[in-house]
Design an enzyme around this catalytic site. Structure first.
Site, PDB file in Angstrom:
ATOM      1  N   SER A  43      -7.440   5.304   3.769  1.00 40.44           N
ATOM      2  CA  SER A  43      -7.323   4.525   2.533  1.00 40.44           C
ATOM      3  C   SER A  43      -7.762   3.077   2.773  1.00 40.44           C
ATOM      4  O   SER A  43      -8.423   2.470   1.924  1.00 40.44           O
ATOM      5  CB  SER A  43      -5.879   4.535   2.022  1.00 40.44           C
ATOM      6  OG  SER A  43      -5.628   5.675   1.244  1.00 40.44           O
ATOM      7  N   THR A  80      -5.431  12.922   6.899  1.00 41.77           N
ATOM      8  CA  THR A  80      -4.085  12.978   7.490  1.00 41.77           C
ATOM      9  C   THR A  80      -4.003  14.081   8.539  1.00 41.77           C
ATOM     10  O   THR A  80      -3.464  13.883   9.633  1.00 41.77           O
ATOM     11  CB  THR A  80      -3.017  13.161   6.404  1.00 41.77           C
ATOM     12  OG1 THR A  80      -3.196  12.148   5.402  1.00 41.77           O
ATOM     13  CG2 THR A  80      -1.617  13.020   6.979  1.00 41.77           C
ATOM     14  N   LYS A 107       0.851  -1.197   0.000  1.00 38.19           N
ATOM     15  CA  LYS A 107       0.000   0.000   0.000  1.00 38.19           C
ATOM     16  C   LYS A 107       0.880   1.238   0.000  1.00 38.19           C
ATOM     17  O   LYS A 107       1.821   1.329   0.778  1.00 38.19           O
ATOM     18  CB  LYS A 107      -0.877   0.007   1.272  1.00 38.19           C
ATOM     19  CG  LYS A 107      -1.877   1.147   1.309  1.00 38.19           C
ATOM     20  CD  LYS A 107      -3.130   0.777   0.572  1.00 38.19           C
ATOM     21  CE  LYS A 107      -4.071   1.954   0.361  1.00 38.19           C
ATOM     22  NZ  LYS A 107      -3.684   2.868  -0.703  1.00 38.19           N
ATOM     23  N   ASN A 154      -2.454  20.224   1.781  1.00 37.15           N
ATOM     24  CA  ASN A 154      -3.637  19.540   2.310  1.00 37.15           C
ATOM     25  C   ASN A 154      -3.481  19.181   3.785  1.00 37.15           C
ATOM     26  O   ASN A 154      -4.363  19.445   4.604  1.00 37.15           O
ATOM     27  CB  ASN A 154      -3.928  18.287   1.469  1.00 37.15           C
ATOM     28  CG  ASN A 154      -5.101  17.493   2.022  1.00 37.15           C
ATOM     29  OD1 ASN A 154      -4.931  16.604   2.839  1.00 37.15           O
ATOM     30  ND2 ASN A 154      -6.295  17.845   1.601  1.00 37.15           N
ATOM     31  N   LYS A 158       4.187   2.200   9.136  1.00 39.33           N
ATOM     32  CA  LYS A 158       2.959   2.942   9.440  1.00 39.33           C
ATOM     33  C   LYS A 158       1.753   1.999   9.482  1.00 39.33           C
ATOM     34  O   LYS A 158       0.937   2.058  10.403  1.00 39.33           O
ATOM     35  CB  LYS A 158       2.769   4.010   8.363  1.00 39.33           C
ATOM     36  CG  LYS A 158       1.892   5.171   8.736  1.00 39.33           C
ATOM     37  CD  LYS A 158       1.799   6.176   7.581  1.00 39.33           C
ATOM     38  CE  LYS A 158       3.047   6.990   7.411  1.00 39.33           C
ATOM     39  NZ  LYS A 158       2.871   8.065   6.407  1.00 39.33           N
ATOM     40  N   LYS A 176       5.610   2.470  -2.433  1.00 40.30           N
ATOM     41  CA  LYS A 176       5.585   3.866  -2.867  1.00 40.30           C
ATOM     42  C   LYS A 176       6.022   3.912  -4.318  1.00 40.30           C
ATOM     43  O   LYS A 176       6.864   3.117  -4.747  1.00 40.30           O
ATOM     44  CB  LYS A 176       6.510   4.740  -2.018  1.00 40.30           C
ATOM     45  CG  LYS A 176       6.360   6.235  -2.260  1.00 40.30           C
ATOM     46  CD  LYS A 176       5.033   6.806  -1.779  1.00 40.30           C
ATOM     47  CE  LYS A 176       4.922   6.874  -0.288  1.00 40.30           C
ATOM     48  NZ  LYS A 176       3.806   7.723   0.184  1.00 40.30           N
TER      49      LYS A 176
END
Length: 428
Positions: free
Chosen positions: A361, A199, A79, A230, A103, A115
């Site tokens: 997510s 986040t 992910k 953001n 994480k 990533k």
């Protein structure tokens, strides 16, 4: 959210794993097997490099370098986000994929870490060329993606529209029809409510949990936030709503500092109108200060929400904040974190402070997999539960073993992955 290239980021992340291994070693009697698993975690399972060749609207051919780092999938599918930036490089995506593994593990969601990115300046491209490039990436990497294999999401300079383009191309290429392969999608094609602010919201959950442990009322907590993308914006807005005093915010052009407290939405409107705080300041709206000045303010909580490697050996001796909550990836180098911890400054690490995005997510993926649609209230309520639970587990290990927040978070995350990799066979 912004980024820049720094070659130390990957080596810092490897060092984090090595330092945590030293804390864990007594728990694993089979030293050879333990060392083997730790060495496995110090590099990705797979790094994929592709050249994307596209023809732009003007008809000219262009080639772009692109990557996907799949770090570890012991806990579930890979992910992690896909970023579009001129500074994208292999070391960066490897480091970020490692942090994603930690994480996901720390927060108890069933994913591993990945990533990806394309080395491109998206601001120099037309929308139709961006669509062509996005679909080229999805097509080239389609064999490596899947709802149970690797689930990408937005990252730096990517958004729901880009995820929609990629999902469309992925489904066309593979013949699949699931919405769950990509997250961070627009609401009308399976995106989740609450994802936009997730986040920042998660970071504020940690701010509330931390200050409660410290016995401080929100109105007595002065907060400085570096970065007003953001994450920084939502952190500032939601912290202000919770009664915390926001005394400084910044974007890449400069900082706004007011010890009496700032009205976040007033400055959001100015940034939206003028494009940057510098442009707004040039119109006489306020005096612009520097990001460097913000970082060394005497505040209760400093929140780095923008760049990697912002707090380093160059400025660590000047940091006066009582605590740091990292909502960017890797904003504090390991050397600086060690120095600040020894000075008595708590550094709450990125794998906890910025985890709200990936948890949400997961909620989006879960909703897609089960054909469910949750209300925003349910999403944010569950997100707060996950963040509070993760903070409490880190706090307990920190107290029990006399560790820093970063050590405790990494201890929990790496131990869970190691145990899953060996199905518990090498843990006492």
């Amino acid at each position: 959210m912004e980024t820049h290239v720094n070659q130390s980021f990957f080596s810092n992340t490897v060092k984090l794993i090595e330092d945590t291994a030293a804390l864990l070693t007594d728990e694993y009697p089979d030293e050879r097997l333990f060392t083997q698993k730790i060495n496995h975690l110090k590099k990705p399972n797979r790094i994929i490099r592709k050249k994307l060749e596209i023809r732009t609207n003007g008809g000219s051919p262009h080639t772009f370098l692109s990557f996907r780092s799949q770090h570890n999938n012991a806990l579930g599918p890979y992910k992690g986000g896909i970023r579009f930036h001129p500074g994208v490089n292999e070391d960066e995506v490897k480091a970020l994929s490692m942090l994603m593994s930690l994480k996901c593990s720390l927060t108890g969601i069933p994913f591993g870490g990945a990533k990806g990115g394309i080395r491109v300046d998206p601001k120099a491209m037309s929308e139709s060329d961006l669509e062509t490039l996005s679909k080229a990436y999805a097509a080239k990497f389609s064999n490596y993606f899947g709802k149970n294999l690797d689930v990408p999401a937005p990252d730096v300079n990517t958004n729901g529209k880009i995820m929609a383009w990629m999902l469309e191309e992925f489904n066309k290429k593979t013949g699949e029809s699931s919405l769950a392969t990509f997250t961070g999608k627009p609401i009308d094609i399976g995106g989740s409510l609450g994802r936009i602010q997730a986040t920042g919201f998660g970071g504020v959950s940690i701010l509330k949990a931390y200050t409660k442990k410290q016995g401080i009322e929100p109105s007595n907590v002065r907060v400085a936030i570096q970065g007003f993308g953001n994450v920084g914006y939502w952190f500032a807005k939601l912290a202000e709503e919770e009664g915390f005093k926001i005394v400084a915010i910044s974007d890449s052009s400069g900082a706004i500092i007011d010890n009496r407290g700032l009205n976040v939405d007033v400055y959001k409107s100015l940034k939206d109108e003028f494009g940057s705080f510098k442009n707004a300041a040039d119109q006489g709206n306020f005096v612009l200060r520097s990001n460097e000045e913000l970082l060394i303010m005497e505040v209760d909580v400093l929140v780095p929400s923008a760049l990697e490697d912002m707090i380093t050996n160059n400025n660590m001796e000047n940091i006066k904040a009582k605590a740091i909550i990292e909502t960017a990836n890797g904003p504090t180098t390991s050397e600086a974190e060690n120095y600040l911890t020894q000075k008595g400054i708590d550094v709450i690490p990125d794998i906890l402070g910025s985890a709200g995005g990936v948890i949400t997510s997961y909620f989006e993926w879960y909703q897609n997999m089960h054909s469910e649609t949750w209300t925003e209230e349910k999403v944010l309520g569950k997100l707060d539960e996950y963040m509070q639970r993760a903070f409490q587990s880190v706090y307990e290990i920190k107290q029990e073993k006399n560790l820093s927040y970063k050590q405790a978070a990494s201890y929990i995350a790496i131990k869970r992955i190691i145990n899953e990799m060996t199905e518990g066979q090498i843990s006492k």
